[in-house]
Write a protein that holds these residues in place. Structure first.
Motif, mmCIF file in Angstrom:
data_model
loop_
_atom_site.group_PDB
_atom_site.id
_atom_site.type_symbol
_atom_site.label_atom_id
_atom_site.label_comp_id
_atom_site.label_asym_id
_atom_site.label_seq_id
_atom_site.Cartn_x
_atom_site.Cartn_y
_atom_site.Cartn_z
ATOM 1 N N TYR A 115 8.943 -0.375 -1.048
ATOM 2 C CA TYR A 115 9.316 -1.786 -0.975
ATOM 3 C C TYR A 115 10.770 -1.978 -1.402
ATOM 4 C CZ TYR A 115 9.324 -6.802 -1.800
ATOM 5 O OH TYR A 115 9.638 -8.128 -1.779
ATOM 6 N N GLY A 147 -0.276 2.354 -5.214
ATOM 7 C CA GLY A 147 0.073 2.795 -3.870
ATOM 8 C C GLY A 147 -1.128 2.776 -2.954
ATOM 9 N N ALA A 148 -0.982 3.473 -1.848
ATOM 10 C CA ALA A 148 -2.055 3.595 -0.865
ATOM 11 C C ALA A 148 -2.626 5.001 -0.930
ATOM 12 C CB ALA A 148 -1.528 3.316 0.531
ATOM 13 N N TYR A 200 -5.660 0.401 -0.141
ATOM 14 C CA TYR A 200 -4.351 -0.101 -0.555
ATOM 15 C C TYR A 200 -4.440 -0.706 -1.950
ATOM 16 C CZ TYR A 200 -3.332 0.627 4.321
ATOM 17 O OH TYR A 200 -3.168 1.207 5.544
ATOM 18 N N LYS A 201 -3.286 -0.777 -2.605
ATOM 19 C CA LYS A 201 -3.166 -1.317 -3.964
ATOM 20 C C LYS A 201 -4.089 -0.566 -4.929
ATOM 21 C CE LYS A 201 -1.740 -5.859 -2.430
ATOM 22 N NZ LYS A 201 -2.003 -7.294 -2.438
ATOM 23 N N PHE A 239 3.820 2.296 -3.404
ATOM 24 C CA PHE A 239 4.225 0.998 -2.874
ATOM 25 C C PHE A 239 5.617 0.580 -3.328
ATOM 26 C CE2 PHE A 239 -0.037 -1.258 -1.877
ATOM 27 C CZ PHE A 239 -0.173 -0.459 -0.772
ATOM 28 N N LYS A 240 5.849 0.590 -4.612
ATOM 29 C CA LYS A 240 7.050 -0.012 -5.163
ATOM 30 C C LYS A 240 8.327 0.619 -4.605
ATOM 31 C CE LYS A 240 9.214 -1.164 -9.543
ATOM 32 N NZ LYS A 240 9.159 -0.962 -10.977
ATOM 33 N N GLU A 300 5.043 6.277 -9.444
ATOM 34 C CA GLU A 300 4.627 4.922 -9.100
ATOM 35 C C GLU A 300 3.154 4.706 -9.409
ATOM 36 O OE1 GLU A 300 6.719 2.671 -8.490
ATOM 37 O OE2 GLU A 300 8.403 4.034 -8.287
#
Length: 152
Positions: free
Chosen positions: A147, A10-11, A66-67, A143-144, A7
């Protein structure tokens, strides 16, 4: 978490555990008042100050970003000596690529890193020739994938 290394966003979670043999900045006292700044994706965060400690520890010192893009981002650390009446002294630095954290087993690394000490500083006693080090726990949380699992 499986597939965490795949991914791209993320964080980043960082826990500052401690440091050893940090250089002496206050030569009269033979100590330093140590704090650490962390910079990731243009956001800087700062630890509390460990007064009079060349081998400080920080209980419960955690930071989150984050992000974060794992392939193009660095976690940059700077270790300082706090000075009340003058500019703080930069003692040492360390850069960690976020992709190294993301590609670690389960995206979770607890490691002691040797830091780069700036010229002009003497390492702490009892062994001034020993390297200065910092211990961190770093975690990558994608993240992805999280989610997608929630929305299924």
């Amino acid at each position: 978490i499986t597939g965490h290394a795949d991914e791209p966003i993320g964080a980043l979670l960082v826990t500052l555990i401690g440091a050893i043999n940090i250089p002496i900045a206050d030569t009269l006292l033979g100590t330093s008042d140590v704090y650490v700044t962390f910079r990731c994706a243009k956001v800087t965060k700062k630890s509390s100050i460990a007064y009079g400690a060349c081998s400080p520890s920080w209980p419960d010192c955690k930071f989150e970003w984050y992000k974060i893009k794992q392939h193009s981002t660095m976690l940059k650390l700077e270790i300082y000596d706090y000075d009340k009446f003058s500019r703080d002294d930069l003692l040492a630095t360390l850069d960690i690529p976020v992709k190294d954290i993301a590609h670690a087993p389960m995206g979770d690394v607890t490691k002691t890193y040797e830091v780069h000490v700036l010229p002009g500083f003497t390492n702490a006693r009892p062994d001034p020739d020993a390297p200065s080090k910092i211990t961190l726990r770093t975690q990558w949380v994608p993240f992805k994938r999280l989610y997608q699992k929630r929305n299924k």
